[in-house]
Design an enzyme around this catalytic site. Structure first.
Site, short mmCIF file in Angstrom:
data_model
loop_
_atom_site.label_atom_id
_atom_site.label_comp_id
_atom_site.label_asym_id
_atom_site.label_seq_id
_atom_site.Cartn_x
_atom_site.Cartn_y
_atom_site.Cartn_z
N GLU A 55 9.27 0.69 11.05
CA GLU A 55 10.35 1.68 10.89
C GLU A 55 9.69 3.04 10.99
O GLU A 55 8.95 3.43 10.09
CB GLU A 55 11.04 1.44 9.54
N GLY A 96 2.32 3.82 13.61
CA GLY A 96 3.04 2.59 13.98
C GLY A 96 2.48 1.99 15.27
O GLY A 96 2.29 0.78 15.38
N CYS A 99 13.36 10.07 7.65
CA CYS A 99 13.19 9.61 9.03
C CYS A 99 14.51 9.68 9.80
O CYS A 99 14.51 9.91 11.01
CB CYS A 99 12.62 8.21 9.06
N LYS A 156 0.86 -1.19 0.00
CA LYS A 156 0.00 0.00 0.00
C LYS A 156 0.90 1.24 0.00
O LYS A 156 1.49 1.59 1.03
CB LYS A 156 -0.88 -0.03 1.25
N SER A 191 4.79 7.20 10.37
CA SER A 191 4.84 7.95 11.62
C SER A 191 4.75 7.02 12.83
O SER A 191 4.17 5.93 12.76
CB SER A 191 3.69 8.95 11.66
N GLU A 204 9.57 15.34 15.72
CA GLU A 204 10.00 15.17 14.33
C GLU A 204 9.28 16.21 13.47
O GLU A 204 8.05 16.19 13.37
CB GLU A 204 9.66 13.75 13.86
P1 NDP Z 1 1.58 8.08 8.14
O1 NDP Z 1 2.30 7.31 9.15
O2 NDP Z 1 0.16 8.42 8.38
O3 NDP Z 1 1.64 7.36 6.72
C1 NDP Z 1 2.46 6.29 6.37
C2 NDP Z 1 1.65 5.25 5.59
O4 NDP Z 1 0.67 4.65 6.44
C3 NDP Z 1 0.85 5.83 4.43
O5 NDP Z 1 0.78 4.88 3.40
C4 NDP Z 1 -0.51 6.03 5.08
O6 NDP Z 1 -1.53 6.14 4.14
C5 NDP Z 1 -0.64 4.78 5.90
N1 NDP Z 1 -1.57 4.85 7.00
C6 NDP Z 1 -2.12 5.94 7.60
N2 NDP Z 1 -2.91 5.58 8.62
C7 NDP Z 1 -2.87 4.22 8.69
C8 NDP Z 1 -3.47 3.25 9.55
N3 NDP Z 1 -4.25 3.60 10.56
N4 NDP Z 1 -3.18 1.96 9.35
C9 NDP Z 1 -2.37 1.58 8.34
N5 NDP Z 1 -1.78 2.45 7.50
C10 NDP Z 1 -2.02 3.76 7.67
O7 NDP Z 1 2.38 9.40 7.85
P2 NDP Z 1 1.81 10.76 7.24
O8 NDP Z 1 1.97 10.69 5.80
O9 NDP Z 1 0.42 11.07 7.73
O10 NDP Z 1 2.80 11.79 7.87
C11 NDP Z 1 2.59 12.26 9.20
C12 NDP Z 1 3.90 12.47 9.88
O11 NDP Z 1 4.57 11.24 10.03
C13 NDP Z 1 4.87 13.32 9.12
O12 NDP Z 1 4.67 14.66 9.38
C14 NDP Z 1 6.20 12.83 9.59
O13 NDP Z 1 6.56 13.52 10.76
C15 NDP Z 1 5.94 11.40 9.91
N6 NDP Z 1 6.43 10.48 8.88
C16 NDP Z 1 7.53 9.77 9.16
C17 NDP Z 1 8.04 8.91 8.23
C18 NDP Z 1 9.25 8.14 8.52
O14 NDP Z 1 9.75 7.43 7.65
N7 NDP Z 1 9.76 8.22 9.72
C19 NDP Z 1 7.44 8.74 6.92
C20 NDP Z 1 6.24 9.51 6.73
C21 NDP Z 1 5.78 10.34 7.69
P3 NDP Z 1 -1.89 7.60 3.56
O15 NDP Z 1 -0.70 8.16 2.93
O16 NDP Z 1 -2.91 7.32 2.56
O17 NDP Z 1 -2.40 8.37 4.72
#
Ligand code: NDP
Length: 502
Positions: A282, A265, A316, A208, A261, A413
């Site tokens: 991660e 997680g 990250c 996904k 995030s 973050e």
């Molecule tokens: P998310 O953790 O929400 O998104 C990561 C992935 O998880 C996306 O594919 C998202 O889908 C999906 N997702 C969202 N909610 C759920 C759920 N309940 N169950 C399963 N999968 C889910 O990150 P965001 O994009 O909302 O970013 C928010 C914050 O997270 C950022 O501001 C940043 O600080 C942090 N972040 C950290 C990352 C890292 O690698 N450490 C990577 C990305 C974000 P969808 O995109 O459709 O919402």
């Protein structure tokens, strides 16, 4: 154009649009060097990739994906619902039972090599598409994301027929069907990090991608088809968070792998608890990049810039907290400001661009809010004079000095091009400050003394520690965190453990 910069400490100097901030290079300018987008053909609509075919979502729902540098809609993409998740998991299960599970490793390797080669052959196409959908500079998608994605497939192809020599017992078994949810900051690279080890180990996958960056995952699905991968071995379900939640909660999944995030997680960990599914997470980070007084300043400044301004800071493991020894703090920050004034922000498809667009309005809002909190809490904010395009989502590179450990910008973050500068006097203080975080993904150290690097590495609580470099990745090297940065490792031999019943 919007003018950014001129923070509390004032600008380095004013510059003309597209020019340089320091007087030394005035009069010199780069000609535009745009990469052509003609190599990519983006369809007006995309379906889900299930059982080797693209098809609309059962409910017919779609969403649009946007170029964050221009706000132009690139395409409409199917939004998978629970019925699509059922179908994809069933396709992955059938492929696992009938084809991929029983297939000898040496045969599986051939498909992975084919995917790796196709990624290389179509590298320009992938790079342009990634920059269009994500906003990252073409220099980064071309030189980092795409080559590393291909390298991951090459690397794990090599393991597929050697699993019994990987240190997990004489006959390690795959887990079955993997549900994999990835973020938007490295869309293709994260897909490769998830798919390559899972497939090499003999699992089938339902992936996904993030809602704002689905296009390279769909092109990768096309490459899987081109490589002749049996139907159902890789399935790609586009959609939002609810699609991800339905996938990880599906009873037909044996393994969940998530990057994103810390909040999501934790939600996933709760949903998976007690189900018997294997889980790797991660998550976020707030890494310390530590500069000692004996470090070569120019080299360290390049490392600081690479640590936090690479990929607009959407990383990250970004070195978002600079810890600099007090005796050299002034000199380091001065050099850093001069360097920042020479960074070029703008069109991600221009080969001279250093800083591209922020991926989404939501992320821009988060960066803006946390930066405002930094000022409100008393830190001094500075950005080079820098013109932001009128359309799209942009944030100027920003440094905060006078940051204390309790400030939100030192703890949370930000996931944007924002650096918090703190100082220390002794190595012990550097370690204490570096470890004063709920995260533990990465750290950097800049010093000429090898013994100090080893001393630090033993004391820093971080999964990856870079010495005199930053943000270096290699498929052979494990990557992952401690504490709220998650658990499990991706990359290297360790990355196989996540997909084996070992
Ligand atoms: P998310 O953790 O929400 O998104 C990561 C992935 O998880 C996306 O594919 C998202 O889908 C999906 N997702 C969202 N909610 C759920 C759920 N309940 N169950 C399963 N999968 C889910 O990150 P965001 O994009 O909302 O970013 C928010 C914050 O997270 C950022 O501001 C940043 O600080 C942090 N972040 C950290 C990352 C890292 O690698 N450490 C990577 C990305 C974000 P969808 O995109 O459709 O919402």
């Amino acid at each position: 154009m919007t003018q950014a910069g001129e923070g509390a400490e004032g600008p380095v100097s004013r510059r003309e649009p597209g020019g340089h901030a320091d007087g030394l290079s005035a009069g010199w300018d780069y000609a535009p060097a745009p990469e052509s987008r003609d190599i990519v053909s983006i369809a007006p609509e995309y379906g889900l990739f299930v059982a080797g075919e693209f098809a609309p979502a059962a409910g017919g729902r779609t969403f649009s994906t946007v170029n964050p540098a221009t706000e132009e809609t690139l395409s409409r993409v199917a939004a998978a619902g629970p019925a699509d998740v059922d179908r994809a998991v069933a396709a992955a299960r059938a492929a696992y039972d009938q084809v991929w599970g029983p297939m000898p490793g040496a045969e599986r390797a051939k498909y992975l090599y084919r995917i790796a080669r196709a990624l290389q052959e179509r590298a320009r196409e992938f790079a342009v598409l990634e920059s269009l959908d994500n906003g990252k500079p073409i220099r980064e998608s071309r030189d980092v994301d795409v080559p590393l994605a291909a390298a991951h497939f090459f690397y794990y192809a090599g393991w597929a027929d050697k699993l019994e020599h990987a240190g997990f017992g004489p006959a390690p078994r795959p887990l079955g069907v993997a549900g994999q949810v990835i973020p938007w900051n490295f869309p293709l690279m994260m897909a490769a990090w998830k798919l390559a080890p899972a497939l090499a180990a003999g699992n089938t996958c339902v992936l996904k991608p993030a809602e704002t960056t689905p296009l390279t995952a769909l092109l990768l699905a096309e490459v899987c088809h081109q490589a002749g991968l049996p139907p159902g071995v890789v399935n790609v379900l586009t959609g939002a968070g609810d699609t991800g939640a339905a996938l990880v909660a599906h009873p037909g999944i044996d393994k969940v792998a998530f990057t994103g995030s810390t909040e999501v997680g934790k939600e996933i960990a709760r949903s998976v608890a007690g189900t018997g599914k294997k889980l790797t997470l991660e998550l976020g980070g707030k890494a310390a990049n530590i500069v000692f007084d004996d470090a070569p300043v120019e080299q360290a400044v390049e490392g600081i810039v690479n640590g936090i301004f690479f990929n607009q800071g959407h990383v990250c493991c970004a070195g978002s907290r600079l810890l600099v020894q007090e005796s050299v703090a002034g000199a380091v920050v001065d050099r850093l400001r001069r360097r920042l004034a020479s960074l070029r922000l703008g069109d991600p498809l221009d080969k001279n661009t250093d800083i591209g667009a922020v991926n989404s309005p939501e992320q821009l809002d988060k960066i803006t809010r946390l930066s405002a909190a930094g000022e409100a809490e008393g830190a001094r904010r500075w950005s080079p004079p820098c013109r932001l395009p009128d359309r799209g989502y942009w944030f100027a590179p920003t440094i905060f000095t006078g940051v204390s450990q309790s400030h939100r910008i030192a703890r949370e973050e930000i996931f944007g091009p924002v650096l918090s500068v703190l100082t220390f006097r002794t190595p012990e203080e550097a370690v204490a400050k570096a470890n004063n975080t709920p995260y533990g993904l990465s750290a950097g150290a800049w010093t000429e003394k090898g013994s100090r690097i080893l001393w630090l590495a033993q004391r820093l609580r971080a999964g990856v520690i870079w010495a005199n470099t930053y943000n270096r990745f290699d498929p052979a090297s494990p990557f992952g965190g401690y504490q709220e940065s998650g658990f499990g490792r991706e990359g290297g031999r360790h990355g196989l453990a996540a997909y084996l019943d070992a």
